[in-house]
Write an enzyme that holds these catalytic residues in place. Structure first.
Site, PDB file in Angstrom:
ATOM      1  NE  ARG A   1      -8.910   6.453   9.511  1.00  0.00           N
ATOM      2  CZ  ARG A   1      -8.021   6.390   8.334  1.00  0.00           C
ATOM      3  NH1 ARG A   1      -6.936   6.085   8.500  1.00  0.00           N
ATOM      4  NH2 ARG A   1      -8.629   6.542   7.534  1.00  0.00           N
TER       5      ARG A   1
ATOM      6  CG  ASP B   1      -2.068   0.720   1.134  1.00  0.00           C
ATOM      7  OD1 ASP B   1      -2.423   1.031  -0.182  1.00  0.00           O
ATOM      8  OD2 ASP B   1      -2.664   1.370   1.918  1.00  0.00           O
TER       9      ASP B   1
ATOM     10  CG  ASP C   1      -5.831   0.739   3.662  1.00  0.00           C
ATOM     11  OD1 ASP C   1      -6.032  -0.545   4.163  1.00  0.00           O
ATOM     12  OD2 ASP C   1      -5.070   1.468   4.013  1.00  0.00           O
TER      13      ASP C   1
ATOM     14  CD  GLU D   1      -5.429   3.096   0.004  1.00  0.00           C
ATOM     15  OE1 GLU D   1      -4.872   2.415  -0.676  1.00  0.00           O
ATOM     16  OE2 GLU D   1      -5.273   3.054   1.142  1.00  0.00           O
TER      17      GLU D   1
ATOM     18  CB  THR E   1      -7.878  -4.888   1.895  1.00  0.00           C
ATOM     19  OG1 THR E   1      -7.007  -4.700   2.881  1.00  0.00           O
ATOM     20  CG2 THR E   1      -7.853  -3.965   0.873  1.00  0.00           C
TER      21      THR E   1
ATOM     22  CD  GLN F   1      -3.396   3.949  10.792  1.00  0.00           C
ATOM     23  OE1 GLN F   1      -4.645   4.026  10.572  1.00  0.00           O
ATOM     24  NE2 GLN F   1      -2.545   4.826  10.299  1.00  0.00           N
TER      25      GLN F   1
ATOM     26  CD  GLU G   1      -8.021  12.300   4.495  1.00  0.00           C
ATOM     27  OE1 GLU G   1      -7.493  13.220   3.609  1.00  0.00           O
ATOM     28  OE2 GLU G   1      -8.375  11.275   4.234  1.00  0.00           O
TER      29      GLU G   1
ATOM     30  CG  HIS H   1      -4.559  10.544   3.071  1.00  0.00           C
ATOM     31  ND1 HIS H   1      -5.684  10.387   3.806  1.00  0.00           N
ATOM     32  CD2 HIS H   1      -3.734   9.523   3.347  1.00  0.00           C
ATOM     33  CE1 HIS H   1      -5.749   9.176   4.601  1.00  0.00           C
ATOM     34  NE2 HIS H   1      -4.494   8.579   4.301  1.00  0.00           N
TER      35      HIS H   1
ATOM     36  CE  LYS I   1      -4.063   1.747   7.253  1.00  0.00           C
ATOM     37  NZ  LYS I   1      -4.742   2.745   6.240  1.00  0.00           N
TER      38      LYS I   1
ATOM     39  CD  GLU J   1      -6.782   5.107   5.009  1.00  0.00           C
ATOM     40  OE1 GLU J   1      -6.260   5.692   5.398  1.00  0.00           O
ATOM     41  OE2 GLU J   1      -5.992   4.158   4.221  1.00  0.00           O
TER      42      GLU J   1
END
Lengths: 453, 453
Positions: free
Chosen positions: A264, A154, A260, A228, A284, A267, A400, A161, A280, A226
């Protein structure tokens, strides 16, 4: 072979005027017109049959394995379509599942298959009668992973971002000094990658708030998506060799959407010093149809950087190729809550962006990844990193959009979200359009959060 | 089945008095006596034959595939050894290459095979005549990867390594607050893993010294080894399920040595914020013989922590099992320079340590890794992280031994090293010994640095 426009890769298969004898492919807004022809792996639901390779056309799948078995790609109609021995053997690779062999075959084979399928599926094709029996409605098939993924990497290719998230995790150093020099990436977990439709329980993990004396184990309370893109690798390199940037441009097979999923809170506590791990690795999701780099050729745009950004090191320097080094792929993230589903309401759009904002190109990712001699292999998957655009409303994650959970997002009918709740489904979508060319899309990349076990 | 000592896993196969009819297995210091019986994948050099499963005994390999084909494990002598249908079918899995199927079969099958092979290979066995033709000298075989590795995870389980290295990278925060709570790990690269004998060019990468205005691409000048153990996973978990710690104890198949080659200068510049990437992905070397967890049973020791270390969270709490939760595996790293090779001198020992110092147990790694629902699969490989002991001279890397390159290590005949030079070979070795039990070893894990391309 028709004339190839070496500089652009655009040929007769991209002609916007082409229509298909598969009527659904000609409908406005269809993701899979005859100009797209993405590859995937499928089996018919409810039948005890093996996985096989297919191509999406309109709302149908052309069963390449069945068509080949029936001899549809040989004989006078096939010859009339220009399908020669090379194209026929390449079609056999595209009919097999997984698609690693086809991905390994390289650009000449991919182009031969694209040309053959374009001529076979366009209106007036002499192959219509032979192929029509081998169409299966997409609604009747189960999709599988396109390839056996040897390694999943990844990247982190959106500077927007990286800057926004960096500010949340490290207010004093939002964008680290290496970002504008190094295509930052990390190894991801292969075993939890699944195609659209993936449903997974909310992950449990160690959580520790700033004021907590010790961590505790609990379901994540800050579960996020996420937005992507994913890139499937074509021919790789031997261990110890590097793929030069010029060569890297022909090594990617195609692209998918990639979610993804990220916890949070897990993480934030686990990621120092070796990066994301359990935050993560629980899931996926990718879209099942691989849109080839050939199909994407018309949507190439200039790869530009902001004033003051450093000149890339020579092994990453796109040079004159920068004029077409980026891809304008419109991206969209939507949220479908359990209540929307109950009320038959459509998902709510969370944001739109474009892959054109990526700070690094696909070729740069390949060149960088192999620059230390790391062997890349056909079927390897790269994520691009969250593709947030420059504006706040173009962000590709709830982290975000909600300013780190501080400002809830408003959904229709009074629902709000900071992070994902149980029953939430996230649907990613993408498409390309450009004046003079057809609109092509990627299909849905959908995943759903179940309650924690 | 003989009496099993549930608490220890020790049975007749661990009897120190056992000798083998394979004479070399009885020599003092031999890594592969009849009490070991590690599994591997091999083929005879120079012959066009496929990979197959074998077991190391003395300086020989028992070719399980050939022995099975010849019917050596059926008939009266096999029955006299207690080889029943279950053991025979498990032996067939151990004879196949790769060993993923055998790893998936689980502890009952592993134990049945161990007991069958112990009885078959011990002195006086009725199977000697049937098996002797299927011994191949180890010197005449090529070893392959034991399994198709779906995912490779590298942990960071030595608090001594983490503290020393942390001090070099982050003088103000050597050991991060999460270390004593979270079994820190990250995903590694699968495609560059190879067995002992791996030779690879010095990797190139982006390097930037503290005083440099910009990075440059050049061959790594701070190339290092890392002395680790590797763990091959047995039965895994479905996506979304976690493996509880009690259950995790029977899920590891066995262990190897692992050299996590590391380019410290590439790592220093690239690793923030997502962890090591190209600094590690160019090569990882493992020893080819997988020493089973059953073979390691006699060498279990108490898993202890220093005063003041936190009590693990419940999902990681070894509880009463801590009395035998650690493994005392003596580790050794040696360096063979090109000059030593030219002069037929033995490699120089760089350090010795033991896996017993690991801050986290194998079962804790499995329980943590699956705690978020991440599916683990048979054949997955875990690295333990560099196994440095508490003393400086027990460090498992040159980075630590040379104090970050500041203090060269002295080798015989006036050679010195801070980091690895072209032509250097690193040889990792490991063995277990305990009063009342046999000494067993792991064989060599050797890799060699070639000049940069």
């Amino acid at each position: 072979m028709p004339e190839q426009h070496a500089a652009t890769g655009i040929d007769e298969t991209h002609d916007a005027g082409l229509r298909s004898w598969v009527a659904s492919a000609n409908q406005a807004g269809c993701d899979f017109p005859v100009q797209n022809l993405p590859h995937g792996v499928f089996r018919r639901g409810g039948r005890q049959e093996g996985w096989r390779g297919g191509v999406a056309i309109g709302d149908q799948v052309l069963d390449l394995a069945a068509a080949l078995d029936a001899g549809a790609f040989s004989g006078p109609p096939a010859t009339a379509c220009g399908i020669d021995a090379h194209a026929a053997s390449a079609l056999a690779l595209a009919a097999a599942a997984p698609l690693n062999g086809f991905m390994a075959a390289g650009q000449a084979s991919w182009r031969a298959v694209r040309l053959a399928l374009s001529r076979a599926l366009r209106a007036g094709s002499p192959l219509e009668a032979a192929l029509a029996p081998h169409l299966v409605p997409q609604a009747a098939v189960e999709m599988g992973l396109p390839a056996t993924i040897g390694d999943y990497t990844d990247f982190y290719a959106s500077v927007h971002h990286a800057t926004t998230v960096g500010a949340l995790f490290r207010p004093d150093a939002p964008l680290l000094p290496n970002y504008k020099w190094v295509p930052i990436g990390y190894h991801g977990r292969v075993s939890s990658i699944a195609v659209s439709g993936q449903r997974f329980p909310r992950p449990r993990g160690q959580l520790k708030g700033p004021a907590d004396a010790a961590p505790r184990q609990a379901p994540s309370a800050r579960l996020d998506y996420e937005l992507e893109m994913g890139i499937f690798m074509g021919p790789g390199n031997a261990s110890g060799d590097a793929i030069a940037l010029d060569d890297a441009r022909s090594r990617a097979f195609g692209m998918v959407l990639l979610n993804d999923w990220s916890a949070r809170d897990i993480q934030a506590w686990e990621y120092q010093p070796l990066g994301p791990f359990l935050a993560k690795s629980f899931a996926t999701t990718i879209s099942p149809w691989v849109v080839t780099m050939e199909a994407l050729a018309p949507y190439r745009v200039e790869w530009s950087r902001a004033a003051g950004d450093p000149q890339p090191l020579p092994y990453l320097d796109e040079g004159d190729a920068r004029a077409t080094a980026a891809l304008d792929i419109a991206l969209e993230a939507c949220l479908e809550t359990a209540r929307m589903r109950e009320r038959n309401q459509p998902p709510a759009r969370l944001s739109v962006s474009s892959f054109k904002h990526a700070y690094w190109t696909v070729a740069q990712m390949i060149a960088h990844h192999s620059s230390n001699g790391c062997p890349l292999q056909p079927g390897d998957l790269f994520g691009t990193g969250t593709q947030s655009g420059p504006a706040h409303e173009e962000a590709g994650s709830l982290l975000e959009l909600s300013l780190g959970g501080k400002q809830p997002i408003e959904l229709p009918d009074g629902e709000t979200r900071t992070f994902l709740e149980d029953g939430d489904a996230v649907v990613l979508r993408a498409h390309c359009e450009r004046a003079g060319f057809a609109r092509i899309g990627f299909g849905d990349c959908r995943g759903e959060v179940l309650p924690a076990r």
